[in-house]
Write a protein that holds these residues in place. Structure first.
Motif: not given
Length: 378
Positions: A46-61
């Motif tokens: 959960i602590e490392a999940s911040d990266i998802c908002w920066k790197e993942i562009k696809d909303e579904t993913e």
């Protein structure tokens, strides 16, 4: 990169999959599970999940990743669920990227948790704050009756109830839901007692400003009966409220002249205040007069003769007044209006009317029975 669907594998295997995926995005996290156990592994993810908002562009993913984390939270023993739930809410609710995805995953968590768990409150408050900031509050259930049921079910302390209502009020203000915000704030003030009403000064102040600023709120006398509002007696905000409850346009204008900076500091529109005070002044006049000539309206409302009819029509649209305009005689013929204040004498009048209705209804019922008997006999 596609995201794995974490099903039919162990908790440990799921955490390894997520660790590896987050590592591939650039997160500072080990690909190996920790020695601290399942709870520690989940907290690391959960602590490392911040990266998802920066790197993942696809909303579904992105949504799939966080739903995977939710599935892990739900696999924990019930006594360990609260801590990662609150951490998850903190990580998801803070940020402005992909607000719709953030709100959806929070909603998924809220609905997946057992409805009786008290920390569902934390998830709900996170949803409300996020929805307020992103102007998507219409996607969140803000029905006061439902919220009261949740509060009763969760059996939370009054301080948390008050924080919930403040959060909801702020979100409603941000999304221009002024009428609903007023109801929530009044509900909040109702949670204070004689013992702690003096502590509600800020809430009472905010409540008054919200009600005065709502263009559709005209009945304000009930605010004066609230205990926290009573503690503001002698302050400018209480004086201003009293004018809107019982005063007339000229009184407000004098108050504004003496306290212009104060009105500005409240964030209230002077022009909107004038409009509301004109409405309230007319309503008060209509309580005692069945005919009001245009000349009187011009003087009391301080408007030109060319604006009188438009002003009356605007008031009629609020449904606070029922009247007809007599253009030939230049008069307003009042049929009915709401009571600007509703005190003890009005309750007594209402009681008297209801008491008179009782025998009348009884006579009508007896007449109907007699008629029924006559028809049966025929």
């Amino acid at each position: 990169m596609s995201v794995s669907v974490f099903i039919d594998i162990t908790f440990s295997e799921q955490t390894l999959e997520l660790r590896s995926y987050l590592k591939s995005l650039g997160a500072e996290i080990s690909e190996e599970n920790s020695e601290g156990g399942l709870l520690m592994d989940l907290q690391n993810i959960i602590e490392a999940s911040d990266i998802c908002w920066k790197e993942i562009k696809d909303e579904t993913e992105c949504e799939m990743v966080f739903n995977g984390i939710i599935s892990l939270i739900l696999l924990l023993p019930i006594e360990e669920v609260e801590e990662p739930t609150i951490l998850f809410c903190q990580k998801v609710s803070k940020g402005d990227k992909l607000p719709a995805v953030r709100l959806k995953v929070l909603s998924n968590l809220f609905n997946a948790l057992d409805e009786k768990l008290p920390f569902r409150l934390d998830v709900y408050c996170s949803m409300v704050r996020l929805a307020g900031q992103s102007e998507t509050l219409h996607y969140v259930n803000t029905d006061l009756a439902q919220i009261k049921q949740w509060i009763k079910m969760w059996d939370i302390k009054i301080v948390k109830v008050q924080n919930l209502l403040r959060t909801l009020h702020q979100a409603m203000i941000e999304t221009k839901m002024s009428e609903s915000a007023t109801k929530v704030m009044i509900e909040l003030l109702g949670t204070y007692t004689e013992d702690n009403a003096s502590q509600a000064r800020d809430d009472a102040h905010r409540c008054i400003v919200t009600c005065l600023g709502d263009p559709n709120t005209y009945l304000l006398d009930h605010l004066l009966t609230l205990k926290p509002v009573k503690f503001l007696e002698g302050e400018l905000i209480h004086d201003l409220l009293t004018i809107f409850v019982t005063g007339k346009l000229r009184q407000y204008q004098q108050f504004y002249k003496n306290n212009t900076d104060f009105i500005s500091s409240l964030g209230l529109s002077h022009e909107q205040n004038l409009r509301k005070m004109r409405f309230l002044t007319l309503i008060q006049m209509a309580e005692t007069k069945k005919e009001i000539d245009f000349a009187t309206l011009q003087e009391e409302m301080q408007i030109g003769p060319e604006n009188v009819e438009d002003f009356i029509i605007e008031v009629l649209h609020t449904k606070a007044l029922k009247a007809k305009i007599d253009q030939q005689q230049k008069k307003v013929m009042v049929k009915a209006s709401f009571q600007r204040t509703f005190g003890r004498q009005h309750w007594q009048q209402l009681r008297s009317i209801l008491e008179n209705w009782q025998p009348n209804l009884a006579r009508i019922r007896n007449s109907l029975r007699s008629l029924e008997l006559v028809q049966s006999a025929q």
